[in-house]
Design a protein around this motif. Structure first.
Motif, PDB file in Angstrom:
ATOM      1  N   GLY A  23      25.343  -2.851 -18.995  1.00  0.00           N
ATOM      2  CA  GLY A  23      24.269  -3.806 -18.814  1.00  0.00           C
ATOM      3  C   GLY A  23      24.189  -4.827 -19.921  1.00  0.00           C
ATOM      4  N   GLU A  24      25.326  -5.288 -20.419  1.00  0.00           N
ATOM      5  CA  GLU A  24      25.340  -6.286 -21.471  1.00  0.00           C
ATOM      6  C   GLU A  24      24.815  -7.618 -20.934  1.00  0.00           C
ATOM      7  OE1 GLU A  24      26.314  -5.986 -24.812  1.00  0.00           O
ATOM      8  OE2 GLU A  24      26.085  -3.895 -24.256  1.00  0.00           O
ATOM      9  N   PRO A  25      24.086  -8.386 -21.734  1.00  0.00           N
ATOM     10  CA  PRO A  25      23.573  -9.687 -21.271  1.00  0.00           C
ATOM     11  C   PRO A  25      24.705 -10.664 -21.013  1.00  0.00           C
ATOM     12  CG  PRO A  25      23.190  -9.411 -23.620  1.00  0.00           C
ATOM     13  CD  PRO A  25      23.681  -8.087 -23.119  1.00  0.00           C
ATOM     14  N   ARG A  26      24.536 -11.486 -20.003  1.00  0.00           N
ATOM     15  CA  ARG A  26      25.547 -12.474 -19.634  1.00  0.00           C
ATOM     16  C   ARG A  26      25.122 -13.888 -19.972  1.00  0.00           C
ATOM     17  NH1 ARG A  26      25.971 -10.602 -13.518  1.00  0.00           N
ATOM     18  NH2 ARG A  26      23.734 -10.410 -13.981  1.00  0.00           N
ATOM     19  N   SER A  27      23.900 -14.065 -20.450  1.00  0.00           N
ATOM     20  CA  SER A  27      23.413 -15.391 -20.817  1.00  0.00           C
ATOM     21  C   SER A  27      22.478 -15.276 -22.014  1.00  0.00           C
ATOM     22  CB  SER A  27      22.680 -16.039 -19.637  1.00  0.00           C
ATOM     23  OG  SER A  27      21.505 -15.308 -19.328  1.00  0.00           O
ATOM     24  N   TYR A  28      22.166 -16.438 -22.584  1.00  0.00           N
ATOM     25  CA  TYR A  28      21.276 -16.480 -23.745  1.00  0.00           C
ATOM     26  C   TYR A  28      19.891 -15.937 -23.396  1.00  0.00           C
ATOM     27  CZ  TYR A  28      18.936 -18.433 -27.860  1.00  0.00           C
ATOM     28  OH  TYR A  28      18.222 -18.592 -29.012  1.00  0.00           O
ATOM     29  N   LYS A  29      19.379 -16.275 -22.206  1.00  0.00           N
ATOM     30  CA  LYS A  29      18.064 -15.794 -21.795  1.00  0.00           C
ATOM     31  C   LYS A  29      18.053 -14.275 -21.647  1.00  0.00           C
ATOM     32  CE  LYS A  29      16.321 -19.928 -19.449  1.00  0.00           C
ATOM     33  NZ  LYS A  29      15.825 -20.487 -18.159  1.00  0.00           N
ATOM     34  N   GLU A  30      19.110 -13.736 -21.075  1.00  0.00           N
ATOM     35  CA  GLU A  30      19.186 -12.283 -20.932  1.00  0.00           C
ATOM     36  C   GLU A  30      19.263 -11.595 -22.291  1.00  0.00           C
ATOM     37  OE1 GLU A  30      22.346 -11.106 -18.391  1.00  0.00           O
ATOM     38  OE2 GLU A  30      21.522 -12.088 -16.606  1.00  0.00           O
ATOM     39  N   ALA A  31      19.945 -12.234 -23.246  1.00  0.00           N
ATOM     40  CA  ALA A  31      20.039 -11.665 -24.587  1.00  0.00           C
ATOM     41  C   ALA A  31      18.669 -11.637 -25.261  1.00  0.00           C
ATOM     42  CB  ALA A  31      21.026 -12.471 -25.428  1.00  0.00           C
ATOM     43  N   ILE A  32      17.905 -12.697 -25.110  1.00  0.00           N
ATOM     44  CA  ILE A  32      16.555 -12.738 -25.690  1.00  0.00           C
ATOM     45  C   ILE A  32      15.662 -11.698 -25.017  1.00  0.00           C
ATOM     46  CG2 ILE A  32      14.491 -14.145 -25.994  1.00  0.00           C
ATOM     47  CD1 ILE A  32      16.247 -16.563 -26.275  1.00  0.00           C
ATOM     48  N   TRP A  33      15.782 -11.587 -23.692  1.00  0.00           N
ATOM     49  CA  TRP A  33      14.955 -10.611 -22.978  1.00  0.00           C
ATOM     50  C   TRP A  33      15.288  -9.192 -23.408  1.00  0.00           C
ATOM     51  CZ3 TRP A  33      10.616 -10.242 -20.556  1.00  0.00           C
ATOM     52  CH2 TRP A  33      10.350  -9.141 -19.739  1.00  0.00           C
TER      53      TRP A  33
END
Length: 288
Positions: A23-33
């Motif tokens: 479930g690694e983030p794929r975008s900057y928004k997902e990383a922040i979330w």
């Protein structure tokens, strides 16, 4: 040995990388979330502590513990370790900053150092953003908070009638107490923790512990000498922490292998190994 294991074994900065189903983030928004709790929890604790400083005399009680009435002044002024701590406190920032600059400058001629440029760039940006820009460049001059040794309740008379100012409250006194610049340098030892963020919890815990203890130790002596309040030290820690987290997100540290740089020859070898592994099944299928 598989290509994945070969890639990890040749890494300049070995990190535990997550698998494809983690479930690694794929975008900057997902990383922040994904980092919402590492943002909200410390921010809530800082806000609660700041509110307590407005409602209760936490800073004054802590500073009064080290103030000696009369001509003795502050207890820390009579400790030889205070002077030693004062001059040694910038060492983390100097060491990390100079090391990062050397890697970035010499990296164009040295493949070994060039492979470490992502790490050096991150460290340099944290040093510049935290202690230098935010703490000493922007917040200190803007707030102008008087230091404990400038307050009338602690025997100071220049300038006259100076009273306590809560954290983040603007003041016309040129005190520059909030936040602590020396303590922020000590807290810089937290920065390497973000190189292992969400990949190696023991490395993160180790660097965070070293940074907090080093910064708190410097802060203890700065409080004992009457140069800072407890809230100055707490917010220095918070600013450095959020500087590291912000640089981790902004520089893409959440991407798999972002700080896992490799030497050029090793990259070529790994690429060739992956190509050979991919062509193997294809050739067998054609032969069949």
């Amino acid at each position: 040995m598989s290509s994945n294991k070969l890639s990890q074994s040749n890494a300049v900065l070995p990190l535990k990388t997550a698998g494809p189903d983690a479930g690694e983030p794929r975008s900057y928004k997902e990383a922040i979330w994904r980092e919402k709790w590492t943002i909200l929890v410390p921010l809530t604790l800082l806000a609660a502590f700041t509110a307590a400083c407005y409602l209760l005399p936490i800073d004054q009680i802590c500073s009064r513990f080290y103030y000696i009435d009369g001509h003795y002044g502050w207890a820390g002024e009579h400790w030889f370790t205070e002077d030693l701590c004062y001059y040694l406190s910038p060492i983390p920032g100097v060491v990390l900053g100079i090391a990062a600059i050397v890697v970035l400058a010499v990296g164009r001629w040295s493949p070994e150092l060039a492979a470490r440029k992502p790490v050096a760039r991150f460290i340099l940006f944290v040093v510049l953003a935290g202690p230098l820009l935010l703490v000493n460049g922007l917040i200190k001059p803007a707030i102008g908070r008087p230091r404990p040794n400038q307050l009338a309740e602690f025997g100071a008379y220049k300038p006259k009638n100076v009273h306590y100012v809560a954290p983040w409250q603007l003041s016309k006194v040129d005190g520059k107490s909030f936040p602590s610049g020396h303590a922020s340098m000590g807290f810089l030892w937290m920065a390497p923790a973000f190189l292992y963020w969400r990949r190696n919890r023991w490395a993160v815990a180790g660097w965070m512990t070293v940074g907090v203890l080093f910064g708190a130790g410097i802060g203890f002596f700065r409080i004992a000498v009457g140069a800072h309040f407890l809230s100055d030290i707490v917010w220095s820690c918070g600013i450095v922490y959020f500087s590291g987290l912000a640089m981790y997100l902004a520089l893409g540290g959440w991407r798999d292998g972002a700080f896992q740089a490799q030497l050029p020859d090793e990259v070529n070898e790994n690429t060739a190994a992956r190509d050979a592994a991919a062509q193997g099944p294809q050739s067998e299928a054609q032969a069949a």
